[in-house]
Design an enzyme around this catalytic site. Structure first.
Site, short mmCIF file in Angstrom:
data_model
loop_
_atom_site.label_atom_id
_atom_site.label_comp_id
_atom_site.label_asym_id
_atom_site.label_seq_id
_atom_site.Cartn_x
_atom_site.Cartn_y
_atom_site.Cartn_z
N LYS A 44 30.69 66.93 20.39
CA LYS A 44 32.03 66.98 19.86
C LYS A 44 32.88 68.02 20.58
O LYS A 44 34.11 67.95 20.62
CB LYS A 44 31.99 67.36 18.36
N GLY A 45 32.22 69.03 21.14
CA GLY A 45 32.91 70.24 21.60
C GLY A 45 34.02 70.04 22.61
O GLY A 45 34.96 70.82 22.68
N ASP A 101 32.52 70.88 27.17
CA ASP A 101 33.20 72.13 26.83
C ASP A 101 32.58 73.33 27.54
O ASP A 101 33.28 74.18 28.05
CB ASP A 101 33.20 72.34 25.29
N ASP A 104 25.69 76.33 29.75
CA ASP A 104 24.97 77.62 29.72
C ASP A 104 23.66 77.50 30.49
O ASP A 104 23.60 77.82 31.67
CB ASP A 104 24.84 78.21 28.33
N LYS A 132 28.78 79.93 30.98
CA LYS A 132 28.02 81.17 30.76
C LYS A 132 26.96 81.23 31.84
O LYS A 132 25.80 80.87 31.62
CB LYS A 132 27.35 81.15 29.38
N ASP A 160 32.59 75.07 18.24
CA ASP A 160 32.36 75.39 16.83
C ASP A 160 31.30 76.45 16.64
O ASP A 160 30.49 76.74 17.52
CB ASP A 160 31.86 74.12 16.10
N ARG A 166 36.66 74.71 15.23
CA ARG A 166 37.00 73.82 16.36
C ARG A 166 38.50 73.70 16.60
O ARG A 166 38.94 73.47 17.72
CB ARG A 166 36.45 72.41 16.12
#
Ligand code: HPA
Ligand code: MG
Length: 175
Positions: A44-45, A101, A104, A132, A160, A166
């Site tokens: 969803k991000g 989004d 990492d 990241k 989120d 969000r």
């Protein structure tokens, strides 16, 4: 501001995000000049980054959505992806731009690219807003990266914390 009783510290204000989205779009527009793009939102991000980015793309843009989850094998050394929601378009011979989004460890995105490559897209590129880098565990870089950020938990602009935060317009660190 607070989420779940923790303070939020502004990391990237809305205006800077807007500028960066335009910068990323310019690069993509150069690389895909005269070509069609199938932009795929990783839910969803990425939903807000995706919505802002695709509107800066020139030429013919198709959209699709998928949701994946990372999966660790018993050995914990191989990243695998589970498809929670499959995309609806056929990507064979098409120019695919995966929009996520954040990257990492890199495991999920790398595994996703490998899985989708088997469907023989013409081009398969990745765009992420946040990176990241300190957390990387596999050799993988997105083709288009917005901001390299420290290894701190962030929320806002689609990201989120347990499904909260969000819709914040800026990106915040949870402190
Ligand atoms: N915030 C929200 N979602 C995330 C993060 C983060 O910092 N890292 C990976 N997924
Ligand atoms: Mg999340």
């Amino acid at each position: 501001m607070q989420i779940r009783g923790r303070n939020l510290e502004l990391l990237i204000p809305e205006a800077q995000i807007k500028e960066k989205v335009k910068e990323i779009a310019e690069k993509i527009n150069q690389d895909f000049e005269g070509e069609e793009i199938l932009a795929v939102c990783i839910l969803k991000g990425a939903f807000i980054f995706f919505s802002d980015l695709v509107r800066e793309l020139k030429g013919k843009v198709y959209i699709d959505f998928m949701q994946v989850s990372s999966y660790k094998t018993e050995m914990e050394s191989f990243g695998e992806v589970i498809f929670i929601k499959e995309m609806s378009e056929d990507i064979k011979d098409r120019n695919v731009l995966l929009i996520d989004d954040i990257i990492d460890t890199g495991r999920t995105l790398k595994a996703l690219v490998e899985a989708l490559s088997l469907r023989n897209p013409r081009k398969l590129k990745t765009a992420v807003l946040l990176d990241k880098k300190e957390r990387r565990e596999v050799d993988y870089e997105a083709d288009y990266t917005g901001f390299v950020i420290p290894d701190k938990f962030v929320v806002g602009y689609g990201l989120d914390w347990a499904e909260e935060g969000r819709t914040l317009k800026d990106i915040y660190m949870v402190v």
